[in-house]
Write a protein that holds these residues in place. Structure first.
Motif, short mmCIF file in Angstrom:
data_model
loop_
_atom_site.label_atom_id
_atom_site.label_comp_id
_atom_site.label_asym_id
_atom_site.label_seq_id
_atom_site.Cartn_x
_atom_site.Cartn_y
_atom_site.Cartn_z
N LEU A 129 0.85 -1.18 0.00
CA LEU A 129 0.00 0.00 0.00
C LEU A 129 0.89 1.23 0.00
CD1 LEU A 129 -2.77 -0.89 2.58
CD2 LEU A 129 -3.01 -0.65 0.11
N VAL A 130 0.62 2.14 -0.89
CA VAL A 130 1.44 3.33 -1.04
C VAL A 130 0.54 4.55 -0.93
CG1 VAL A 130 2.89 4.60 -2.65
CG2 VAL A 130 3.06 2.12 -2.55
N PRO A 131 0.94 5.54 -0.14
CA PRO A 131 0.14 6.76 -0.05
C PRO A 131 0.39 7.64 -1.27
CG PRO A 131 2.03 6.91 1.42
CD PRO A 131 2.12 5.57 0.76
N VAL A 132 -0.69 8.02 -1.93
CA VAL A 132 -0.60 8.83 -3.14
C VAL A 132 -1.57 9.99 -3.01
CG1 VAL A 132 -0.99 8.84 -5.64
CG2 VAL A 132 -0.05 6.80 -4.55
N CYS A 133 -1.11 11.20 -3.36
CA CYS A 133 -2.01 12.34 -3.24
C CYS A 133 -2.76 12.59 -4.53
CB CYS A 133 -1.26 13.60 -2.78
SG CYS A 133 -0.45 14.48 -4.12
N GLU A 134 -3.77 13.45 -4.44
CA GLU A 134 -4.64 13.62 -5.61
C GLU A 134 -3.92 14.26 -6.79
OE1 GLU A 134 -7.93 16.24 -4.55
OE2 GLU A 134 -6.65 17.24 -3.10
N HIS A 135 -2.73 14.80 -6.57
CA HIS A 135 -1.96 15.31 -7.70
C HIS A 135 -0.98 14.28 -8.22
CE1 HIS A 135 -2.95 19.07 -5.30
NE2 HIS A 135 -3.72 19.11 -6.39
N HIS A 137 1.35 12.58 -6.60
CA HIS A 137 2.64 12.40 -5.94
C HIS A 137 2.61 11.18 -5.02
CE1 HIS A 137 2.39 16.99 -6.21
NE2 HIS A 137 3.23 16.61 -7.18
N VAL A 139 3.65 9.93 -1.67
CA VAL A 139 3.90 10.76 -0.49
C VAL A 139 4.84 10.07 0.49
CG1 VAL A 139 2.81 11.96 1.43
CG2 VAL A 139 1.62 11.79 -0.76
N PRO A 141 6.02 9.33 4.03
CA PRO A 141 5.27 9.38 5.30
C PRO A 141 5.56 10.64 6.12
CG PRO A 141 6.15 7.19 4.98
CD PRO A 141 6.64 8.03 3.82
N LYS A 142 6.77 11.15 6.04
CA LYS A 142 7.09 12.38 6.77
C LYS A 142 6.33 13.59 6.23
CE LYS A 142 11.75 11.09 8.30
NZ LYS A 142 11.17 9.78 8.65
N GLN A 143 5.83 13.49 5.03
CA GLN A 143 5.09 14.59 4.42
C GLN A 143 3.58 14.40 4.53
OE1 GLN A 143 6.70 17.27 3.55
NE2 GLN A 143 8.54 16.14 4.19
N LEU A 144 3.18 13.46 5.39
CA LEU A 144 1.76 13.23 5.60
C LEU A 144 1.27 14.10 6.75
CD1 LEU A 144 1.00 9.42 5.46
CD2 LEU A 144 -0.28 11.24 4.35
N GLY A 145 0.21 14.83 6.51
CA GLY A 145 -0.36 15.64 7.57
C GLY A 145 -1.85 15.41 7.67
#
Lengths: 150, 150
Positions: A129-135, A137, A139, A141-145
């Motif tokens: 599972l990978v965090p992906v932003c709506e643009h 990118h 992400v 994990p340190k850039q997750l807010g």
DNA sequence: TGGCTGGGTTCCGTTTGACAACCCAGGGAG
DNA sequence: CTCCCTGGGTTGTCAAACGGAACCCAGCCA
């Protein structure tokens, strides 16, 4: 979430707290996992999980009531009607929860290599599972807010 | 996982079962979530979660023992040494579990729009967890399977 | 007719949780 | 110097949840 951003909301409005109201004990998610894997019948669940029969009854009823499982009749040749439990769409939507729990357990609680791994059936590749932003990118994990939503 | 592939292993070797051994009740994940959000002190946790004090004591000790939290002294001006709880790397690794639980709760238990949303702090975009295989394919949940690992 | 099987329910003792009262160390006010 | 306040707990009591084992019931089968 990576860093502290101090976004704290009422606990009873929190979706994590609500999810744990349904799923927050030892058995519910294990039952959902087994049903994902095709273990759908009372006896099979009871044996695989080594759960007390009355507790299994309660959990199954609870999960049906919560809309995660559906109790439905089936019939085999020369047998009377029996019942099995299957996932509803809401139950099926729990796969990311199971995947992330499995990944975490594999990383932090394992005493060897992971016994099973998720794969992409089309190509056989391992899946994460990978965090992906709506643009688009990926992400860090340190850039997750967290943001209060509008 | 999307379809039934009948991969069933011993329950006590399953990482999901092990993870639930540590996290499988109402409070542990809520505590971890609060600590993520900067709520680190006994009283603040007790008030935010509305949890009984002795239960909070037990949970905190349990989470420290399990290696998810670290109890450490701190000191404010004109106060004696006190203690706070912070995440260890293993605890910090739980963010995908929290994210997926939150997403599921938002979708299936909410009574309005989600109160908070994860965002990519660099660009402000909303973030989702996406399953991606090692060959770079974005995986349709229906194409997710389980394989016994080599 | 009696046994077997799936799918439970009932009973009982033990564990865990909630709520409330109490404790204790150190700092600060008077 | 005494008292009180505050953070961070511990203790005691009672209720709810869990585990184990026994029991039940419907229908197929010998």
């Amino acid at each position: 979430m990576g860093g502290v951003r101090g976004v704290v909301i009422d606990n009873d409005r929190c979706s994590i707290a609500r999810a744990l109201g349904v799923l927050g004990e030892r058995w519910s998610l294990q039952i959902v996992r087994d049903v994902f894997n095709g273990v759908r019948r009372f006896d099979a669940l009871q044996q695989h999980l080594a759960i007390a029969r009355n507790v299994l009854t309660n959990r199954l009823h609870g999960l049906v009531e919560a809309g995660l499982l559906e109790r439905r009749p089936y019939q085999e040749f020369g047998s009377r009607v029996r019942y099995e439990y299957d996932l509803t769409p809401a139950g099926r939507d729990l796969w990311p929860v199971l995947m992330s729990l499995m990944a975490w357990g594999d990383r932090h609680l394992a005493d060897g290599p992971p016994p099973v791994e998720p794969e992409h059936v089309d190509c056989g590749g391992r899946v994460k599972l990978v965090p992906v932003c709506e643009h688009g990118h990926t992400v860090d994990p340190k850039q997750l807010g967290l943001r209060l939503s509008r």
